[in-house]
Enzyme design. Structure first.
Site, mmCIF file in Angstrom:
data_model
loop_
_atom_site.group_PDB
_atom_site.id
_atom_site.type_symbol
_atom_site.label_atom_id
_atom_site.label_comp_id
_atom_site.label_asym_id
_atom_site.label_seq_id
_atom_site.Cartn_x
_atom_site.Cartn_y
_atom_site.Cartn_z
ATOM 1 N N GLU A 43 0.854 -1.194 0.000
ATOM 2 C CA GLU A 43 0.000 0.000 0.000
ATOM 3 C C GLU A 43 0.885 1.239 0.000
ATOM 4 O OE1 GLU A 43 -2.728 2.467 3.197
ATOM 5 O OE2 GLU A 43 -2.749 0.282 3.324
ATOM 6 N N ARG A 47 0.709 10.448 0.328
ATOM 7 C CA ARG A 47 1.174 11.521 1.196
ATOM 8 C C ARG A 47 2.322 12.310 0.587
ATOM 9 N NH1 ARG A 47 1.404 8.012 6.850
ATOM 10 N NH2 ARG A 47 -0.750 7.273 6.774
ATOM 11 N N LYS A 131 -10.752 -2.142 7.219
ATOM 12 C CA LYS A 131 -9.560 -1.757 7.962
ATOM 13 C C LYS A 131 -9.989 -1.316 9.361
ATOM 14 C CE LYS A 131 -5.983 1.867 7.736
ATOM 15 N NZ LYS A 131 -5.346 2.843 6.831
#
Length: 208
Positions: A43, A47, A131
């Site tokens: 993943e 950012r 999640k």
């Protein structure tokens, strides 16, 4: 429903490395090091300004890796992730609009939840793989144990604060299919380009 595909992705291994990449080339090297250690899913968090380029290069150059986009907040991020070759998207929270957008694009999607109420909403939207974030401050193992009898059809990927020292207790739970975290690809090793260390850590994570 595209969101159903996330079950297969989460089942690829016990751990999904969550990484932040500043250099797309280094992202390819990082993905290769993780794959060499036995981890097939990565993943890449959105950012940095180069995250989408890193996702595209990983998808193009290392097809054996299942690359996803993390920290997804907006429809346009879902669109760009899918266009870059991401196989799945991950968000820290639950946004029904993003669930619908991912389904429209046939992109596997993993939103974050923490409460029973959020889990109920997710189930109504057709999601049964979620999640659990943040894992430690959100109640940890005890919280997930209490969710199990209430939501027997839901599985979780706990993320947030996990390390090699505490991850075993999460993976031992019936409703945990895998975990997410950076402990197989620590930032210091990524910055240093220390791929042998990351491969060693990935082997340890793959054996959990």
């Amino acid at each position: 429903m595209a969101s159903a595909a996330i079950h297969d992705i989460l089942a690829e291994g016990p751990m999904i490395p969550v990484v932040t990449v500043d250099d797309p080339g280094a992202g390819v090297d990082l993905a290769g090091a993780l794959l060499a250690g036995g981890l097939r899913v990565i993943e890449v968090t959105l950012r940095t300004a180069t995250a989408m380029k890193a996702i595209k290069r990983i998808a193009d150059e290392i097809p054996d890796i299942i690359v996803g986009a993390g920290t997804v907040f907006h429809d346009h991020a879902v669109d760009r992730a899918a266009a870059a070759g991401a196989r799945f998207a991950v968000s820290p929270g639950l946004d029904p609009a993003l669930v619908a957008r991912a389904d429209l694009l046939d992109l596997a999607y993993l939103p974050g939840v923490q409460t029973a109420g959020e889990t109920m909403i997710a189930r109504r939207l057709g999601l049964t793989a979620l999640k659990f974030f943040p894992a430690l401050s959100g109640g940890g193992v005890d919280h997930l144990k209490q969710l199990r009898p209430v939501f027997p059809d839901v599985v979780f990927c706990p993320t947030g604060g996990l390390t090699f020292n505490n991850v075993g207790a999460f993976l031992a739970l019936d409703n945990v299919v895998c975990v997410g975290g950076s402990f197989a690809a620590p930032a210091a090793a990524v910055s240093a380009g220390d791929w042998p260390t990351i491969t060693t850590l990935a082997k340890r994570a793959a054996a959990l």
